[in-house]
Design a protein around this motif. Structure first.
Motif, PDB file in Angstrom:
ATOM      1  N   ILE A  41       0.836  -1.209   0.000  1.00 57.83           N
ATOM      2  CA  ILE A  41       0.000   0.000   0.000  1.00 57.83           C
ATOM      3  C   ILE A  41       0.868   1.255   0.000  1.00 57.83           C
ATOM      4  O   ILE A  41       0.625   2.192  -0.753  1.00 57.83           O
ATOM      5  CB  ILE A  41      -0.959  -0.007   1.208  1.00 57.83           C
ATOM      6  CG1 ILE A  41      -1.938  -1.180   1.097  1.00 57.83           C
ATOM      7  CG2 ILE A  41      -1.710   1.316   1.291  1.00 57.83           C
ATOM      8  CD1 ILE A  41      -2.928  -1.280   2.239  1.00 57.83           C
ATOM      9  N   PHE A  42       1.911   1.288   0.858  1.00 66.05           N
ATOM     10  CA  PHE A  42       2.858   2.397   0.889  1.00 66.05           C
ATOM     11  C   PHE A  42       2.140   3.736   1.057  1.00 66.05           C
ATOM     12  O   PHE A  42       2.340   4.675   0.304  1.00 66.05           O
ATOM     13  CB  PHE A  42       3.723   2.395  -0.394  1.00 66.05           C
ATOM     14  CG  PHE A  42       4.876   3.356  -0.353  1.00 66.05           C
ATOM     15  CD1 PHE A  42       5.693   3.456   0.755  1.00 66.05           C
ATOM     16  CD2 PHE A  42       5.147   4.186  -1.448  1.00 66.05           C
ATOM     17  CE1 PHE A  42       6.749   4.343   0.790  1.00 66.05           C
ATOM     18  CE2 PHE A  42       6.207   5.082  -1.421  1.00 66.05           C
ATOM     19  CZ  PHE A  42       7.001   5.150  -0.300  1.00 66.05           C
ATOM     20  N   GLY A  43       1.281   3.799   2.068  1.00 63.00           N
ATOM     21  CA  GLY A  43       0.601   5.058   2.371  1.00 63.00           C
ATOM     22  C   GLY A  43       0.338   5.122   3.863  1.00 63.00           C
ATOM     23  O   GLY A  43      -0.570   4.463   4.371  1.00 63.00           O
ATOM     24  N   GLY A  44       1.158   5.868   4.578  1.00 66.54           N
ATOM     25  CA  GLY A  44       1.174   5.826   6.040  1.00 66.54           C
ATOM     26  C   GLY A  44      -0.178   6.061   6.675  1.00 66.54           C
ATOM     27  O   GLY A  44      -0.648   5.251   7.488  1.00 66.54           O
ATOM     28  N   ALA A  45      -0.833   7.163   6.312  1.00 66.17           N
ATOM     29  CA  ALA A  45      -2.088   7.513   6.973  1.00 66.17           C
ATOM     30  C   ALA A  45      -3.136   6.438   6.733  1.00 66.17           C
ATOM     31  O   ALA A  45      -3.858   6.045   7.653  1.00 66.17           O
ATOM     32  CB  ALA A  45      -2.583   8.864   6.461  1.00 66.17           C
TER      33      ALA A  45
END
Lengths: 98, 250
Positions: free
Chosen positions: B60-64
């Motif tokens: 996913i590579f999307g922190g939030a």
């Protein structure tokens, strides 16, 4: 595959679609209308602001103080120093005020 | 072709290249560093193994969105709703994608497909800064920026999940508020753009209003739309300003 893995896979696919999708839609047009170009020019400030403003609106004095320090330092020293100054100020204010 | 030595599809080494991208990644890594560990620690608390925590970061590579996703894990919530929540948090990338697409028209399709996978807030903001400075956004530069951030993020997710209990009082050292500070700096980076102040004001007001009424994560998309719509509604101006030359970090 467990349920966790299905969730991760689904999230990953939809996330990639958001990252490729905007370009895929726009690249169908040869020329951008000036209003579309103006809208795209506004994207960085518009989106990044939404990652700051609600957090600031629900923050206390230490956090607001840290944002103020970061903002002031930015004018003179730029992004990296401003971030470091804000981080130090936050830890300091939380220790003193918290 | 006159020069058989030049393989087609090779990474173009136009200035600024791989090394410049990697230098640009350094402050991003500093800002993101605590969050990878924090995410891993929270993921472990929600019952994810270190491998699964790292897998989520790698895909996913999307922190939030990952934070929101693991927040919902373990609760009595439908898997579809968790996937939809991740999508909602990441929906802003549609705007990034449309905007960045203008800068990377010259990339081959394969490079574009790969590049969009790494398109997060920092990559987008740095690419726009580079374009604003009148420099080409090259594939080598972009990967030099993206790969160190990506590898750090994945590795930290694993470490955070494996050793999360060692992280102390995250509130006292301010980890939870570092990203807003960093994003404030990024907002200010674009202060030379036309309509910067009205756009920031509209997005700030709309996102706060949406945050209080509709709730997270929709405040991001709604707030962004307000600023973008304002810019589109203003009378278009011919582009007269010449791009600033050279590095813009004093």
């Amino acid at each position: 595959m467990s349920e966790t893995h299905w969730i991760i896979l689904g999230g990953a696919i939809l996330t990639y679609l958001t990252r490729a999708g905007g370009h895929l839609v726009l690249s169908r047009f040869d020329r951008l209308h000036p209003r579309v170009a103006a809208a795209l020019d506004a994207v960085p400030a518009a989106v990044l602001t939404t990652l700051v403003a609600p957090a600031a609106a629900s923050a206390g004095p230490p956090e607001l103080g840290a944002l103020a320090v970061a903002g002031l330092v930015f004018m003179r020293f730029g992004l990296l120093i401003s971030f470091l100054a804000g981080a130090v100020a936050l830890a300091l204010f939380r220790t003193v005020l918290g | 072709m006159a020069s058989p030595a030049a393989p087609s599809g090779a990474i173009s080494l136009s200035n600024p290249g791989l090394a410049a991208g990697m230098r640009t990644s350094l402050p991003v890594i500093v800002a993101v560093l605590p969050f990878g560990l924090l995410y891993g620690a929270l993921a472990a608390q929600q019952g994810l193994s270190p491998f699964d925590a790292a897998l989520m970061s790698a895909t996913i590579f999307g922190g939030a969105s990952q934070m929101v996703g693991i927040e919902l894990f373990g609760k009595q919530i439908s898997p579809w709703w968790i996937v939809l929540s991740i999508f909602a948090v990441n929906f802003r990338h549609v705007l990034y994608s449309a905007t960045l697409g203008r800068r990377i028209r010259h990339w081959p399709a394969g490079q574009k497909a790969l590049g969009f996978f790494f398109l997060t807030d920092a990559q987008f903001a740095e690419a726009e800064r580079l374009a604003e400075a009148g420099k080409p956004v090259g594939f080598a530069w972009y990967m030099g920026l993206s790969l160190p951030i990506y590898l750090t993020w994945v590795a930290e997710s694993y470490l955070g999940a494996a050793f999360g209990k060692l992280i102390g009082d995250t509130h006292a050292i301010g980890i939870d508020f570092l990203l807003p500070i960093y994003f404030l700096g990024l907002v200010m980076e674009f202060h030379k753009r036309p309509l910067w102040l009205p756009v920031v004001a509209a997005s700030a007001a709309a996102s706060i209003l949406a945050y209080w009424t509709v709730g997270s994560p929709w405040h991001v998309s709604l707030g962004a739309l307000a600023g973008v719509a304002l810019a589109a509604a203003m009378p278009p101006k011919p582009i007269t300003s010449e791009p600033p030359v050279g590095g813009d970090v004093p």
